[in-house]
Design a protein around this motif. Structure first.
Motif, PDB file in Angstrom:
ATOM      1  N   LEU A  69       0.909  -1.034   0.071  1.00  0.00           N
ATOM      2  CA  LEU A  69      -0.116   0.123  -0.047  1.00  0.00           C
ATOM      3  C   LEU A  69       1.088   1.335  -0.127  1.00  0.00           C
ATOM      4  CD1 LEU A  69      -2.680  -0.993   2.527  1.00  0.00           C
ATOM      5  CD2 LEU A  69      -2.954  -1.033   0.091  1.00  0.00           C
ATOM      6  N   ILE A  70       1.946   1.302   0.836  1.00  0.00           N
ATOM      7  CA  ILE A  70       2.974   2.251   0.815  1.00  0.00           C
ATOM      8  C   ILE A  70       3.388   2.703  -0.572  1.00  0.00           C
ATOM      9  CG2 ILE A  70       5.026   3.226   1.832  1.00  0.00           C
ATOM     10  CD1 ILE A  70       4.391   1.533   4.226  1.00  0.00           C
ATOM     11  N   MET A  71       3.774   1.404  -1.170  1.00  0.00           N
ATOM     12  CA  MET A  71       4.437   1.594  -2.510  1.00  0.00           C
ATOM     13  C   MET A  71       3.385   2.231  -3.500  1.00  0.00           C
ATOM     14  SD  MET A  71       5.446  -1.686  -5.152  1.00  0.00           S
ATOM     15  CE  MET A  71       5.949  -1.508  -6.685  1.00  0.00           C
ATOM     16  N   PHE A  72       2.357   1.950  -3.505  1.00  0.00           N
ATOM     17  CA  PHE A  72       1.152   2.666  -4.468  1.00  0.00           C
ATOM     18  C   PHE A  72       1.037   4.099  -3.992  1.00  0.00           C
ATOM     19  CE2 PHE A  72      -2.873   3.237  -6.331  1.00  0.00           C
ATOM     20  CZ  PHE A  72      -2.952   2.577  -7.608  1.00  0.00           C
ATOM     21  N   ALA A  73       0.966   4.439  -2.786  1.00  0.00           N
ATOM     22  CA  ALA A  73       0.882   5.595  -2.515  1.00  0.00           C
ATOM     23  C   ALA A  73       2.224   6.497  -3.041  1.00  0.00           C
ATOM     24  CB  ALA A  73       1.035   5.840  -0.864  1.00  0.00           C
ATOM     25  N   GLY A  74       3.309   5.870  -2.834  1.00  0.00           N
ATOM     26  CA  GLY A  74       4.733   6.304  -3.276  1.00  0.00           C
ATOM     27  C   GLY A  74       4.578   6.673  -4.850  1.00  0.00           C
ATOM     28  N   LEU A  75       4.067   5.949  -5.422  1.00  0.00           N
ATOM     29  CA  LEU A  75       4.013   6.017  -6.913  1.00  0.00           C
ATOM     30  C   LEU A  75       3.202   7.307  -7.047  1.00  0.00           C
ATOM     31  CD1 LEU A  75       4.200   5.390  -9.956  1.00  0.00           C
ATOM     32  CD2 LEU A  75       2.256   3.904  -9.539  1.00  0.00           C
ATOM     33  N   ILE A  76       1.748   7.523  -6.696  1.00  0.00           N
ATOM     34  CA  ILE A  76       1.123   8.821  -6.939  1.00  0.00           C
ATOM     35  C   ILE A  76       1.756   9.961  -6.519  1.00  0.00           C
ATOM     36  CG2 ILE A  76      -1.070   9.984  -6.233  1.00  0.00           C
ATOM     37  CD1 ILE A  76      -2.531   7.140  -6.165  1.00  0.00           C
ATOM     38  N   GLY A  77       2.628   9.871  -5.464  1.00  0.00           N
ATOM     39  CA  GLY A  77       3.169  10.910  -4.738  1.00  0.00           C
ATOM     40  C   GLY A  77       4.329  11.475  -5.768  1.00  0.00           C
ATOM     41  N   ALA A  78       5.208  10.628  -6.248  1.00  0.00           N
ATOM     42  CA  ALA A  78       6.318  10.547  -7.313  1.00  0.00           C
ATOM     43  C   ALA A  78       5.582  11.348  -8.400  1.00  0.00           C
ATOM     44  CB  ALA A  78       7.100   9.510  -7.672  1.00  0.00           C
ATOM     45  N   ILE A  79       4.329  10.766  -8.970  1.00  0.00           N
ATOM     46  CA  ILE A  79       3.834  11.398 -10.394  1.00  0.00           C
ATOM     47  C   ILE A  79       3.523  12.994 -10.081  1.00  0.00           C
ATOM     48  CG2 ILE A  79       1.922  11.240 -11.860  1.00  0.00           C
ATOM     49  CD1 ILE A  79       2.242   8.122 -11.629  1.00  0.00           C
ATOM     50  N   LEU A  80       2.883  12.977  -8.742  1.00  0.00           N
ATOM     51  CA  LEU A  80       2.214  14.406  -8.666  1.00  0.00           C
ATOM     52  C   LEU A  80       3.563  15.420  -8.145  1.00  0.00           C
ATOM     53  CD1 LEU A  80      -0.519  13.720  -6.075  1.00  0.00           C
ATOM     54  CD2 LEU A  80      -0.764  14.161  -8.508  1.00  0.00           C
ATOM     55  N   LEU A  81       4.588  15.031  -7.853  1.00  0.00           N
ATOM     56  CA  LEU A  81       5.865  15.699  -7.919  1.00  0.00           C
ATOM     57  C   LEU A  81       6.166  16.330  -9.363  1.00  0.00           C
ATOM     58  CD1 LEU A  81       7.806  14.081  -4.880  1.00  0.00           C
ATOM     59  CD2 LEU A  81       6.701  16.511  -4.874  1.00  0.00           C
ATOM     60  N   GLY A  82       5.722  15.760 -10.226  1.00  0.00           N
ATOM     61  CA  GLY A  82       6.316  16.103 -11.649  1.00  0.00           C
ATOM     62  C   GLY A  82       7.387  15.362 -12.248  1.00  0.00           C
TER      63      GLY A  82
ATOM     64  N   VAL B  34      10.211   3.871  -8.378  1.00  0.00           N
ATOM     65  CA  VAL B  34       9.493   3.339  -7.170  1.00  0.00           C
ATOM     66  C   VAL B  34       9.483   1.858  -7.258  1.00  0.00           C
ATOM     67  CG1 VAL B  34       6.982   3.148  -6.175  1.00  0.00           C
ATOM     68  CG2 VAL B  34       7.964   5.324  -7.049  1.00  0.00           C
ATOM     69  N   ALA B  35       9.314   1.012  -8.301  1.00  0.00           N
ATOM     70  CA  ALA B  35       9.358  -0.569  -8.306  1.00  0.00           C
ATOM     71  C   ALA B  35      10.833  -0.958  -7.783  1.00  0.00           C
ATOM     72  CB  ALA B  35       8.851  -0.874  -9.607  1.00  0.00           C
ATOM     73  N   ILE B  36      11.784  -0.325  -8.362  1.00  0.00           N
ATOM     74  CA  ILE B  36      13.116  -0.693  -7.842  1.00  0.00           C
ATOM     75  C   ILE B  36      13.390  -0.801  -6.300  1.00  0.00           C
ATOM     76  CG2 ILE B  36      15.601  -0.313  -8.272  1.00  0.00           C
ATOM     77  CD1 ILE B  36      14.969  -0.004 -11.177  1.00  0.00           C
ATOM     78  N   ILE B  37      13.013   0.570  -5.942  1.00  0.00           N
ATOM     79  CA  ILE B  37      13.222   1.233  -4.580  1.00  0.00           C
ATOM     80  C   ILE B  37      12.550   0.187  -3.550  1.00  0.00           C
ATOM     81  CG2 ILE B  37      12.649   2.793  -2.893  1.00  0.00           C
ATOM     82  CD1 ILE B  37      13.335   4.885  -4.879  1.00  0.00           C
ATOM     83  N   PHE B  38      11.083   0.022  -3.829  1.00  0.00           N
ATOM     84  CA  PHE B  38      10.376  -0.913  -2.983  1.00  0.00           C
ATOM     85  C   PHE B  38      10.691  -2.421  -3.212  1.00  0.00           C
ATOM     86  CE2 PHE B  38       8.091   3.087  -2.467  1.00  0.00           C
ATOM     87  CZ  PHE B  38       7.416   2.719  -1.065  1.00  0.00           C
ATOM     88  N   GLY B  39      11.232  -2.889  -4.455  1.00  0.00           N
ATOM     89  CA  GLY B  39      11.553  -4.175  -4.528  1.00  0.00           C
ATOM     90  C   GLY B  39      13.005  -4.561  -3.709  1.00  0.00           C
TER      91      GLY B  39
ATOM     92  N   SER C  72       4.306  -4.085 -11.417  1.00  0.00           N
ATOM     93  CA  SER C  72       3.326  -5.032 -11.005  1.00  0.00           C
ATOM     94  C   SER C  72       4.149  -6.201 -10.441  1.00  0.00           C
ATOM     95  CB  SER C  72       2.298  -5.452 -12.297  1.00  0.00           C
ATOM     96  OG  SER C  72       3.161  -5.907 -13.283  1.00  0.00           O
ATOM     97  N   LEU C  73       5.180  -6.499 -11.032  1.00  0.00           N
ATOM     98  CA  LEU C  73       6.290  -7.762 -10.679  1.00  0.00           C
ATOM     99  C   LEU C  73       6.329  -7.531  -9.084  1.00  0.00           C
ATOM    100  CD1 LEU C  73       8.713  -8.498 -13.190  1.00  0.00           C
ATOM    101  CD2 LEU C  73       6.943 -10.039 -12.319  1.00  0.00           C
ATOM    102  N   VAL C  74       6.806  -6.110  -8.713  1.00  0.00           N
ATOM    103  CA  VAL C  74       7.232  -6.067  -7.269  1.00  0.00           C
ATOM    104  C   VAL C  74       5.891  -6.126  -6.514  1.00  0.00           C
ATOM    105  CG1 VAL C  74       7.951  -4.161  -5.786  1.00  0.00           C
ATOM    106  CG2 VAL C  74       9.199  -4.693  -7.913  1.00  0.00           C
ATOM    107  N   PHE C  75       4.879  -5.178  -6.958  1.00  0.00           N
ATOM    108  CA  PHE C  75       3.279  -5.338  -6.248  1.00  0.00           C
ATOM    109  C   PHE C  75       3.128  -6.356  -5.819  1.00  0.00           C
ATOM    110  CE2 PHE C  75      -0.963  -4.439  -5.676  1.00  0.00           C
ATOM    111  CZ  PHE C  75      -1.084  -3.411  -4.852  1.00  0.00           C
ATOM    112  N   ILE C  76       3.298  -7.600  -6.838  1.00  0.00           N
ATOM    113  CA  ILE C  76       2.627  -8.806  -6.644  1.00  0.00           C
ATOM    114  C   ILE C  76       3.535  -9.554  -5.725  1.00  0.00           C
ATOM    115  CG2 ILE C  76       2.700 -11.281  -7.668  1.00  0.00           C
ATOM    116  CD1 ILE C  76       1.754  -9.624 -10.182  1.00  0.00           C
TER     117      ILE C  76
END
Length: 516
Positions: free
Chosen positions: A7-20, A30-35, A378-382
């Motif tokens: 869940l934190i990973m998904f929130a981190g993705l939205i945050g990164a996109i909103l930062l521009g 985000v996938a590599i960091i959370f992986g 999606s690989l990391v999320f799974i």
């Protein structure tokens, strides 16, 4: 904390996109960091990332997605050749004397351009630069005019051919196959792009009808918002209307007819569309338009005759009539090739090809980079257990399958305020679609509902793409607030359109069942 890492990973993705940050880099980063974070905490097997190479190869060898750059090229050629301007001008003069007539013409042109280009940005910018100043000069309320232009431009996402429907068809087909495997079926069925194109036609026309009814009612109740155009504006002759409308309609019939009729795959039909767009543009700008017109006529005749009476010239038992027909087909091919060469020369001379190819490369690279990065995400999320969490949330929803579907539709709608349709399609939908299909929802009907929902994301502030496109093309006297206020009634109409498809599934399922 480790059990909530998905869940934190998904929130981190939205945050990164909103930062521009650039979207594809945000998703992959985000996938590599959370992986590695999941690996360090002992909640993820890092070897899962070894499947990334297979996903890249699967994407590059995906025959469905090859149609995307060809459809984008078709739309880019039509946009750069100013065919949209001619169509808008003609339709505006045809309907301008009615209350709301200019609005009606913009919606109809938006539907025609949607079915012949499928590019939202190009349509909104073209209409924002051509139709919007005309509507303002006629006395239209700036909010109403902005809302009509924004909304008509988004029809390219729901009326086929559309890049959204191609991506959605691939995602939903994979989800459908995954659901069948989980049910213990190993002779699985696949879904085609043609089925989704067929399913989206009726809902797309329903949305067009809702827009037109709203414009007519508002024009009757508040005539000051949408007055008729000046009586000095000359109505176009019948020949002028036919010259503007017939070529795009023929292109639509050639592309969609080939797909829905089973004559060609979407990729083959997209290449036909790209050549058709080139011939349309070439006829408009060439010094010898009659040669291009003859070439186009020869190719149309060749397609019809070869489909009705196919000839195999390599066979040794051909009779005289078959050989004569084969010779005639060869002559038609040569005439068509000459027309294409002349169209290409004219397009190169006017720098149309240069601009169209650059636009195609930019958009295609953006879409494929996002899909590649989403595969890693999606690989990391799974791996972090996100898939099981999503399934638990949906199966635990009150209201059963209907409650789960309504929750997902609301989630996609809210995400549309912040994320692009490509990001939602390739990140969120693969996580929720298999569970929804397992609950008993028809995958094609579900795909169309999601398509309308994702189309709405182009209109929802603050990050609706149509709003940005129009902001860049609109006159300075129109404020961002007026654009936001103008689209609100149409967002309501989008929700009404979704409700109609929800309560009347036959609107989306009848045509694909009849054709396929």
């Amino acid at each position: 904390m480790s059990q909530y890492l998905d869940l934190i990973m998904f929130a981190g993705l939205i945050g990164a996109i909103l930062l521009g940050f650039p979207v594809s880099f945000s998703i992959a980063g985000v996938a590599i960091i959370f992986g590695y974070l999941g690996w360090a905490m002992g909640v993820m097997d890092i070897t899962l990332l070894g499947a990334t190479g297979q996903r890249v190869f699967g994407l590059l060898s995906n025959t469905v997605l090859i149609a995307i750059p060809l459809f984008v090229l078709m739309g880019a050629v039509l946009e750069k050749s100013r065919i949209a301007e001619e169509l808008l001008d003609t339709m505006g003069r045809l309907f301008g004397q009615l209350r709301g007539g200019l609005g009606i013409s913009v919606v109809l042109v938006g539907a025609l351009l949607a079915a012949s280009t499928g590019i939202v940005g190009a349509t909104v910018v073209a209409m924002g630069m051509i139709a919007l100043p005309t509507m303002l000069r006629a006395g239209y309320d700036p909010r109403v005019a902005s809302g009509i232009v924004c909304t008509a431009g988004t029809l390219g996402q729901i009326i086929p051919p559309s890049t959204l429907l191609i991506i959605l068809a691939d995602v939903m087909s994979n989800s459908y196959q995954q659901a069948q495997y989980e049910q213990g079926k190993f002779a699985v069925e696949a879904l085609s792009v043609g089925q989704f194109f067929a399913a989206a036609i009726m809902p797309g026309l329903v949305l067009v009808l809702l827009y037109l009814i709203y414009i007519l009612i508002r024009g009757a109740l508040r005539p000051q918002d949408m007055p008729p155009a000046s009586l000095d504006t000359p109505r176009p002759e019948r020949a002028e209307v036919l010259a503007a409308v017939v070529p795009p309609v023929l292109l639509i019939i050639a592309v969609l007819g080939a797909i829905l009729g089973g004559v060609a795959t979407p990729t083959e039909a997209a290449s036909v569309g790209a050549i058709g767009a080139l011939l349309m543009a070439g006829r408009r700008i060439s010094r010898r338009p009659k040669i291009i017109l003859f070439g186009a006529a020869a190719l149309v005749l060749l397609g019809v005759l070869a489909g009705a009476f196919p000839i195999r010239l390599q066979r040794s038992d051909l009779g005289f009539l078959s050989q004569a027909a084969g010779g005639f087909y060869v002559i038609l091919t040569i005439v068509g090739a000459i027309g294409i060469v002349y169209a290409l020369r004219a397009a190169f001379r006017e720098k149309i090809i240069h601009a169209a190819v650059t636009s195609t490369l930019t958009m295609t690279a953006m879409i494929f980079a996002t899909i590649l990065a989403a595969g890693m995400f999606s690989l990391v999320f799974i791996g972090l257990g996100g898939e099981e969490r999503v399934a638990e949330i949906l199966t635990g929803m009150p209201g059963g399958p209907t409650g789960a579907l309504l929750f997902c539709m609301a989630l996609v709608f809210v995400l549309g305020f912040f994320l692009d349709f490509v990001e939602i399609s390739v990140i969120v939908l693969p996580l929720i679609a298999p569970t929804l299909i397992l609950m008993g929802h028809d995958p094609i009907w579900l795909g169309v509902l999601l398509a309308i929902n994702l189309q709405t994301s182009f209109l929802t502030p603050p990050f609706g793409f149509s709003l940005f496109y129009l902001r860049g093309a609109a006159p300075k006297e129109i404020s961002t607030g007026q654009i936001y206020a103008g689209v609100m009634p149409f967002i309501g109409l989008q929700i009404l359109g979704m409700a109609l498809v929800f309560f009347l599934p036959q609107v989306s399922t009848w045509l694909p069942r009849a054709l396929f």
